[in-house]
Design a protein around this motif. Structure first.
Motif, short mmCIF file in Angstrom:
data_model
loop_
_atom_site.label_atom_id
_atom_site.label_comp_id
_atom_site.label_asym_id
_atom_site.label_seq_id
_atom_site.Cartn_x
_atom_site.Cartn_y
_atom_site.Cartn_z
N ARG A 187 2.59 -7.70 -8.09
CA ARG A 187 3.52 -7.55 -7.03
C ARG A 187 3.22 -6.06 -6.36
O ARG A 187 3.36 -5.98 -5.19
CB ARG A 187 4.93 -7.78 -7.68
N LYS A 188 3.30 -5.26 -7.36
CA LYS A 188 2.94 -3.73 -6.97
C LYS A 188 1.81 -3.64 -6.05
O LYS A 188 1.51 -2.73 -5.19
CB LYS A 188 3.07 -2.80 -8.08
N ALA A 189 0.54 -4.27 -6.60
CA ALA A 189 -0.56 -4.09 -5.81
C ALA A 189 -0.56 -4.75 -4.45
O ALA A 189 -0.99 -4.29 -3.76
CB ALA A 189 -1.64 -4.81 -6.77
N ALA A 190 0.21 -5.79 -4.46
CA ALA A 190 0.42 -6.53 -3.15
C ALA A 190 1.13 -5.64 -2.19
O ALA A 190 0.71 -5.50 -0.98
CB ALA A 190 1.22 -7.84 -3.05
N SER A 191 1.95 -4.91 -2.82
CA SER A 191 2.97 -3.80 -1.81
C SER A 191 1.92 -2.47 -1.41
O SER A 191 1.92 -2.27 -0.31
CB SER A 191 4.01 -3.39 -2.63
N LEU A 192 0.99 -2.35 -2.27
CA LEU A 192 0.11 -1.14 -1.97
C LEU A 192 -0.80 -1.60 -0.83
O LEU A 192 -1.27 -0.61 -0.04
CB LEU A 192 -0.50 -1.00 -3.22
N LEU A 193 -1.32 -2.53 -0.89
CA LEU A 193 -2.08 -3.42 0.02
C LEU A 193 -1.68 -3.41 1.48
O LEU A 193 -2.23 -3.04 2.27
CB LEU A 193 -2.75 -4.74 -0.56
N LEU A 203 -1.28 0.21 2.77
CA LEU A 203 -2.61 0.78 3.16
C LEU A 203 -3.11 0.17 4.40
O LEU A 203 -3.60 0.94 5.44
CB LEU A 203 -3.66 0.49 2.25
N ARG A 204 -2.82 -1.04 4.71
CA ARG A 204 -3.16 -1.74 5.83
C ARG A 204 -2.38 -1.21 7.01
O ARG A 204 -2.93 -1.18 8.08
CB ARG A 204 -3.22 -3.44 5.63
N ARG A 205 -1.23 -1.28 6.83
CA ARG A 205 -0.22 -0.69 7.85
C ARG A 205 -0.62 0.79 8.24
O ARG A 205 -0.67 1.17 9.52
CB ARG A 205 1.37 -0.67 7.35
N TRP A 206 -0.98 1.48 7.32
CA TRP A 206 -1.23 2.89 7.61
C TRP A 206 -2.41 2.91 8.38
O TRP A 206 -2.86 3.75 9.41
CB TRP A 206 -1.52 3.65 6.22
N ALA A 207 -3.58 1.96 7.99
CA ALA A 207 -4.68 2.06 8.49
C ALA A 207 -4.65 1.38 10.19
O ALA A 207 -5.61 1.97 11.10
CB ALA A 207 -5.77 0.94 7.93
N ALA A 208 -3.43 0.75 10.41
CA ALA A 208 -3.51 0.14 11.67
C ALA A 208 -2.43 1.24 12.36
O ALA A 208 -2.10 0.99 13.57
CB ALA A 208 -2.67 -1.05 11.61
N GLY A 209 -2.13 2.23 11.84
CA GLY A 209 -1.43 3.41 12.64
C GLY A 209 0.10 3.19 12.55
O GLY A 209 0.87 3.79 13.41
N LEU A 210 0.62 2.21 11.75
CA LEU A 210 2.05 1.95 11.91
C LEU A 210 2.75 2.87 10.77
O LEU A 210 3.31 2.43 9.68
CB LEU A 210 2.27 0.33 11.38
N ASP A 211 2.76 4.17 11.22
CA ASP A 211 3.24 5.09 10.22
C ASP A 211 4.64 4.92 10.03
O ASP A 211 5.24 4.99 8.80
CB ASP A 211 3.27 6.52 10.62
#
Length: 676
Positions: A636-642, A645-653
């Protein structure tokens, strides 16, 4: 002490004849086996102080039987009639039982052997009757025996038939004396020391070491007994021997040789066998609703004190049922057998305490405590005091009644002055360890906190104790006291406690480090204490220990970051890369804690924290591996981390900056946390 008819189950290990003689074994081979076994029994020494006549008699008869087997071997007989063969096979079994009985009597507690002397005498008589029966039906005329050997067989048969199941009068008289002594103790009458010395001399318990071995034998006997009455009788005997050991032979120092159980401190315990709370070997592993496994002795007080969260994860427990982890318990038991560690030893106190209140044992304990405390107050040298305090330490370790008696008799104030006595390391170590053992009892935790000088003395040992072991036991005492929520709040606000624990975890040896870390983890359960821990450098500490102790460090950091707010997040910023390394190479438990910590840091730390994690080479691949192979919480925590990271990469700060904490705020907090 009335002896119940089932109090002594004779330790018969009656094997079948087939266990020793297979159909294709010649009759001569059977004779050779009989001769070897009879000679082995004949070489045994009769019991020394009890049942000497019974054991010597059956050994003599066995020695005479060996003459019969020698004669038959000289006659070169290869085959017997069916009736003779059956007799010899049964004789082999009886001789095995004789050997077993004598060995059992040699190894059993002397006190218990005395109390059960009639039952043991009956067992010797039963075997003698079996010999007589077999010799009666032995077809001696068909065996081509010499006249002398035939007469010998008749003589053995006569002696066997004449034997009675009697107890030596001196043994019986000694037993009566012990029962009277136990009755006096039960009526709170202090035994006459000269009478006590006479009894123990006759039992050949003539020094502190032999008494200590006797106590260990009696403790083993508690586990052998099936009914509560017999257990209670043995416990009364333990109390008597403990008292006699102190008043007759004085306080003793730790043994350096001789009979000694192997302890778990002598070996490296696999991490998966350690309880996350106590870091000790789990004896009764149980699973809580979050899937975490703890030792029942550690998690039960946590839940009974009203807490409804998982100590490791901080998650709310959906229920408080404790599910036995039988598979893990079997693995631990197998490991203990391989390491020659008594797996059940730790359960002895629970069994002892579970027996109906034993008045005799309780009064014997009170008398022992009174004697020791009086002797401690009269001690004129540090060496004499250390021996007495060591005796109190051992007594406080034994059971709850002893802990209660020591505290009620005023033992804590007597120990205070020895805590600050770093000039005498052994004395200081014995004093702080005694307090640690006393703190196991819930009622004593309050006494330790409230008795003037005790808590300050323990803290002083934690900070400046003469040995690492003393410091580690002081840290373990702090952990024990934090089992009470109000105490955790008090201890967590004391700068000296936090600094002492952090310094010990940073500089101490591995065993002391673990004592300090488990105390820190417990303190971190209180939100107000977390601020003190962060100020005291606990985040920096976990960063330093992450490589050597990743599981403990990641667990503490998880709790601190979760409850510590912005200051903790800022301090943990520089640990991100180390946590990522734990995700890659740590144990399942360490990876789970590391993932949970990273989720909190990234959610509350803003884009800079996420960018730091994203900069770790191969981090997404590591997270994907956890999604497929980690524990339920780790996945569950790994899914949250993923997702983060993807939202950050998409610029959704905005989606990775939680609870209104902006990147600017975190950057500012980080600067405040850095040394200037």
């Amino acid at each position: 002490m009335a002896v119940s008819p089932h109090a002594f189950p004779p330790r018969k290990r009656r094997p079948s004849a087939g266990a020793f003689v297979t159909p294709d074994v010649s009759d001569r081979r059977l004779l050779q086996a009989l001769l070897a076994l009879s000679q082995e029994v004949s070489s045994l020494r009769p019991l020394r102080c009890l049942l000497r006549r019974n054991s010597a008699s059956i050994i003599r008869k066995t020695k005479l039987l060996s003459v019969l087997f020698e004669e038959l071997l000289r006659n070169q007989i290869h085959f017997f009639s069916p009736s003779a063969l059956l007799c010899f096979e049964e004789l082999y079994i009886v001789l095995q039982r004789i050997k077993t009985l004598i060995e059992d009597c040699s190894n059993v507690s002397k006190m218990w052997l005395l109390m059960q002397s009639q039952s043991f005498a009956n067992a010797f008589h039963e075997l003698t009757v079996d010999l007589s029966t077999l010799l009666d039906i032995l077809p001696a005329k068909d065996l081509s025996l010499s006249e002398d050997v035939e007469e010998l067989v008749v003589l053995i048969r006569k002696h066997c038939s004449d034997t009675k199941a009697d107890v030596d009068p001196s043994d019986n008289n000694l037993r009566v004396q012990v029962l009277k002594m136990l009755d006096r103790i039960k009526r709170e009458i202090v035994p006459d020391h000269s009478d006590l010395a006479q009894i123990f001399d006759q039992l050949q318990l003539r020094d502190s070491t032999s008494c200590r071995d006797e106590i260990e034998s009696l403790e083993d006997e508690v586990q052998n007994q099936k009914d509560e009455k017999s257990k209670s009788d043995v416990i009364a005997l333990i109390g008597l021997v403990r008292y006699a050991k102190c008043v007759l032979y004085g306080a003793s120092t730790p043994r350096t040789s001789g009979r000694r159980r192997r302890s778990v401190v002598d070996v490296n315990i696999p991490a998966e066998f350690r309880c996350p709370i106590s870091l000790d070997l789990m004896r009764d592993p149980v699973v809580v609703s979050t899937g975490q496994t703890y030792d029942r002795a550690s998690i039960s007080p946590w839940i009974e004190s009203g807490k409804n969260t998982c100590p490791m994860t901080g998650q709310t427990l959906s229920h408080t049922d404790l599910i036995p982890n039988r598979a893990l318990k079997n693995l631990i038991a197998m490991w203990c057998r391989e390491q020659r560690i008594p797996f059940e030893a730790k359960e002895l106190n629970d069994k002892v305490n579970g027996v109906i209140q034993n008045k005799t044992a309780l009064e014997a304990t009170r008398m022992t405590v009174t004697f020791l405390l009086n002797k401690l107050m009269a001690s004129e040298s540090a060496e004499a005091a250390s021996r007495v305090v060591h005796e109190l330490r051992a007594l406080a370790k034994s059971d709850s009644d002893s802990r209660a008696c020591i505290a009620e008799a005023g033992g804590l104030p007597c120990l205070v002055k020895y805590l600050i006595s770093s000039e005498y390391p052994n004395l200081q170590l014995n004093a702080v360890t005694t307090i640690l053992n006393l703190s196991i009892l819930e009622a004593n935790k309050i006494k330790i906190m409230e008795t003037e000088g005790v808590l300050n003395g323990v803290i002083e040992v934690l900070r400046s104790g003469a040995t690492w072991e003393a410091k580690g036991n002081a840290a373990a005492t702090i952990f024990s006291l934090t089992g009470v929520h109000a105490h955790r709040k008090i201890l967590g606000r004391k700068t000296r406690v936090v600094k002492g624990l952090v310094d010990l975890a940073r500089n101490g040896p591995a065993s002391s480090q673990r004592d300090a870390l488990v105390a820190i983890l417990s303190l971190a359960g209180d939100r107000e204490a977390v601020g003190k821990l962060v100020e005291g450098g606990v985040v920096e500490l976990t960063s330093e220990l992450m490589d050597a102790l990743p599981e403990e460090s990641a667990t503490i950091l998880d709790v601190v970051v979760k409850r510590g707010g912005l200051v903790a997040i800022a301090a943990a910023y520089h640990v991100i890369k180390k946590l990522a390394a734990v995700l890659r190479d740590g144990t399942d438990r360490a990876r789970e804690s590391a993932a949970a910590t990273l989720v909190n840091i990234c959610r509350k730390g803003g884009s800079e924290a996420v960018a730091e994690l994203a900069g770790v080479a191969g981090i997404e691949r590591v997270i994907w591996e956890m999604l497929g192979m980690g524990t339920g919480r780790a996945r569950r925590k790994a899914a949250s981390l993923l997702r983060i990271l993807r939202r950050w990469a998409a610029g959704l700060d905005g989606d990775v900056t939680a609870a209104g904490f902006s990147t600017t705020n975190v950057r500012s907090s980080t600067r405040m946390a850095l040394p200037v």
